[in-house]
Design a protein around this motif. Structure first.
Motif, PDB file in Angstrom:
ATOM      1  N   UNK A  96     -15.920 -18.766 -69.118  1.00  0.00           N
ATOM      2  CA  UNK A  96     -14.826 -19.439 -68.459  1.00  0.00           C
ATOM      3  C   UNK A  96     -13.691 -18.442 -68.351  1.00  0.00           C
ATOM      4  N   UNK A  97     -13.467 -17.313 -68.871  1.00  0.00           N
ATOM      5  CA  UNK A  97     -12.398 -16.738 -68.717  1.00  0.00           C
ATOM      6  C   UNK A  97     -12.907 -15.080 -68.180  1.00  0.00           C
ATOM      7  N   UNK A  98     -14.352 -15.041 -67.770  1.00  0.00           N
ATOM      8  CA  UNK A  98     -14.890 -13.831 -67.393  1.00  0.00           C
ATOM      9  C   UNK A  98     -15.928 -14.325 -66.531  1.00  0.00           C
ATOM     10  N   UNK A  99     -15.457 -15.296 -65.518  1.00  0.00           N
ATOM     11  CA  UNK A  99     -16.444 -15.646 -64.649  1.00  0.00           C
ATOM     12  C   UNK A  99     -17.089 -14.416 -63.681  1.00  0.00           C
ATOM     13  N   UNK A 100     -16.297 -13.730 -63.492  1.00  0.00           N
ATOM     14  CA  UNK A 100     -16.896 -12.557 -62.245  1.00  0.00           C
ATOM     15  C   UNK A 100     -17.845 -11.917 -63.118  1.00  0.00           C
ATOM     16  N   UNK A 101     -17.955 -11.644 -64.197  1.00  0.00           N
ATOM     17  CA  UNK A 101     -18.886 -10.707 -64.753  1.00  0.00           C
ATOM     18  C   UNK A 101     -20.341 -11.714 -65.031  1.00  0.00           C
ATOM     19  N   UNK A 102     -20.169 -12.883 -65.581  1.00  0.00           N
ATOM     20  CA  UNK A 102     -21.056 -13.890 -65.416  1.00  0.00           C
ATOM     21  C   UNK A 102     -21.743 -14.146 -64.311  1.00  0.00           C
ATOM     22  N   UNK A 103     -20.929 -14.305 -63.231  1.00  0.00           N
ATOM     23  CA  UNK A 103     -21.626 -14.343 -61.710  1.00  0.00           C
ATOM     24  C   UNK A 103     -22.192 -13.113 -61.254  1.00  0.00           C
TER      25      UNK A 103
ATOM     26  N   UNK B  97     -24.999 -33.132 -66.901  1.00  0.00           N
ATOM     27  CA  UNK B  97     -25.273 -33.462 -68.187  1.00  0.00           C
ATOM     28  C   UNK B  97     -25.058 -34.913 -68.411  1.00  0.00           C
ATOM     29  N   UNK B  98     -25.025 -35.848 -67.396  1.00  0.00           N
ATOM     30  CA  UNK B  98     -24.707 -37.253 -67.493  1.00  0.00           C
ATOM     31  C   UNK B  98     -26.175 -38.113 -67.838  1.00  0.00           C
TER      32      UNK B  98
ATOM     33  N   UNK C  47     -19.313 -25.841 -65.759  1.00  0.00           N
ATOM     34  CA  UNK C  47     -18.451 -24.777 -66.114  1.00  0.00           C
ATOM     35  C   UNK C  47     -18.833 -23.318 -65.283  1.00  0.00           C
ATOM     36  N   UNK C  48     -18.213 -22.437 -65.703  1.00  0.00           N
ATOM     37  CA  UNK C  48     -18.573 -21.096 -65.114  1.00  0.00           C
ATOM     38  C   UNK C  48     -20.002 -20.609 -65.507  1.00  0.00           C
ATOM     39  N   UNK C  49     -20.390 -20.720 -66.703  1.00  0.00           N
ATOM     40  CA  UNK C  49     -21.826 -20.095 -66.902  1.00  0.00           C
ATOM     41  C   UNK C  49     -22.683 -21.060 -65.952  1.00  0.00           C
ATOM     42  N   UNK C  50     -22.706 -22.118 -65.990  1.00  0.00           N
ATOM     43  CA  UNK C  50     -23.641 -23.073 -65.052  1.00  0.00           C
ATOM     44  C   UNK C  50     -23.551 -22.851 -63.656  1.00  0.00           C
ATOM     45  N   UNK C  51     -22.324 -22.548 -63.278  1.00  0.00           N
ATOM     46  CA  UNK C  51     -22.199 -22.098 -61.892  1.00  0.00           C
ATOM     47  C   UNK C  51     -22.895 -20.752 -61.428  1.00  0.00           C
ATOM     48  N   UNK C  52     -22.797 -19.667 -62.413  1.00  0.00           N
ATOM     49  CA  UNK C  52     -23.302 -18.660 -62.236  1.00  0.00           C
ATOM     50  C   UNK C  52     -24.831 -18.569 -62.142  1.00  0.00           C
TER      51      UNK C  52
ATOM     52  N   UNK D   3     -13.857 -29.552 -79.705  1.00  0.00           N
ATOM     53  CA  UNK D   3     -13.729 -29.241 -78.367  1.00  0.00           C
ATOM     54  C   UNK D   3     -13.933 -27.545 -78.324  1.00  0.00           C
ATOM     55  N   UNK D   4     -14.305 -27.128 -77.016  1.00  0.00           N
ATOM     56  CA  UNK D   4     -14.837 -25.692 -76.959  1.00  0.00           C
ATOM     57  C   UNK D   4     -14.468 -25.372 -75.368  1.00  0.00           C
ATOM     58  N   UNK D   5     -14.002 -24.017 -75.222  1.00  0.00           N
ATOM     59  CA  UNK D   5     -13.436 -23.585 -73.876  1.00  0.00           C
ATOM     60  C   UNK D   5     -14.582 -24.233 -72.767  1.00  0.00           C
ATOM     61  N   UNK D   6     -15.679 -24.237 -72.897  1.00  0.00           N
ATOM     62  CA  UNK D   6     -16.660 -24.878 -71.874  1.00  0.00           C
ATOM     63  C   UNK D   6     -17.256 -25.960 -72.126  1.00  0.00           C
ATOM     64  N   UNK D   7     -17.208 -26.991 -71.339  1.00  0.00           N
ATOM     65  CA  UNK D   7     -17.619 -28.148 -71.602  1.00  0.00           C
ATOM     66  C   UNK D   7     -19.458 -28.052 -71.715  1.00  0.00           C
ATOM     67  N   UNK D   8     -19.731 -28.922 -72.432  1.00  0.00           N
ATOM     68  CA  UNK D   8     -21.279 -28.765 -72.860  1.00  0.00           C
ATOM     69  C   UNK D   8     -21.858 -30.218 -72.279  1.00  0.00           C
TER      70      UNK D   8
END
Length: 285
Positions: free
Chosen positions: A67-74, A106-107, A122-127, A245-250
């Motif tokens: 979530x705070x490092x999407x560039x690396x994840x991508x 996730x619905x 979130x960012x992980x899923x987008x990457x 609660x977590x930074x990324x939604x599950x």
């Protein structure tokens, strides 16, 4: 059959090395040889290989950090597998890649079919979705294997965390409204080798596939089974996602419809409870 694998230190990379079947030669590349943030280095490794199949077992899996490092994840989850797929396509080599249920929103409560609309939270899923799209557009033979809730005796995962907490605490509160299929990394490795063999024979079919352990459970019920098998007895109380609660939604619904994987490759959903027994025995040993 010779397999070139990217990734050596993650849960899946370790299991691929340990479970290489008879007749399979495995060449595994770590970060020291193939930097996943350098697409040119990745393409060069594939251009020079004499392997029959390319597999990607490497990924950026720190869901919250993404979530705070999407560039690396991508870069790792999007650009790197895209570069691998393009290089494999240029050589006429099949490319196998592991993705995630996080490409969905996730619905609902029904298992996600392989052709369901994606919608990362979130960012992980987008990457990971970017990687899937790049692979599909590369024009070569490929299989994207989406999975969920990976565990093993290696690295950081839910099973090892529960074993630690189960010895430290008498009571635990664990999310009970997220449901999915826990999946042993060893079972994913076996599935990939089966798929690789099919492509090597010329019977593989390019596309997206799902693979997860059965039966589907909540995190809280997964924890209860871990404790039962490990002989631990903390009291587990279910809580809602909103209470943790977590930074990324599950995703609340991580169920995967795995029928296509069975139909094309003859791979059934493994019973994660049996796989858990093997992991606990390995940890104990």
């Amino acid at each position: 059959m010779k397999c070139l694998v990217f990734g050596t230190t993650g849960q899946l990379g370790i299991e691929l090395a340990q479970r290489s079947p008879a007749g399979v030669e495995l060449v595994a590349l770590g970060r020291d040889v193939a930097d996943l943030t350098d697409p040119a280095a990745i393409a060069d490794a594939i251009a020079r290989t004499d392997a029959d199949v390319i597999m990607n077992a490497a990924a950026y899996t720190a869901v919250d950090r993404a979530e705070s490092d999407e560039a690396t994840a991508m870069a790792v989850n999007g650009a790197a597998p895209t570069a691998m797929a393009r290089a494999a396509a240029a050589r006429g080599l099949p490319f196998l890649h592991v993705s995630t249920d996080y490409v969905f929103d996730g619905t609902g409560s029904a298992p996600w079919p392989v052709d369901a609309p994606t919608g990362p939270l979130g960012a992980y899923g987008r990457s990971k979705l970017a990687g899937e799209q790049g692979i599909a557009a590369a024009g070569g033979q490929y299989a994207i294997l989406r999975t969920s809730w990976v565990f093993s005796a290696h690295g950081n995962n839910f099973v090892k965390t529960m074993l630690r907490l189960g010895t430290e605490r008498e009571t635990l509160t664990i999310v009970g409204d997220q449901v999915g299929g826990p999946t042993a990394a060893a079972d994913i490795a076996d599935a990939l080798y089966t798929m690789a063999a099919a492509f090597h024979r010329g019977t593989g079919r390019s596309g997206v596939y799902h693979f997860s352990g059965a039966p589907d459970v909540s995190w809280a019920d997964f924890a209860r089974e871990i404790f039962r098998q490990a002989g631990l007895a903390p009291a587990v109380t279910d809580i809602g996602t909103a209470d943790y609660p977590t930074p990324a939604r599950r995703p609340g619904n991580s169920r995967l419809d795995c029928r296509e994987t069975q139909a094309v490759f003859g791979i059934s959903r493994p019973d994660w409870r049996i796989s858990l027994q093997a992991v606990l025995a390995e940890l104990k040993a």
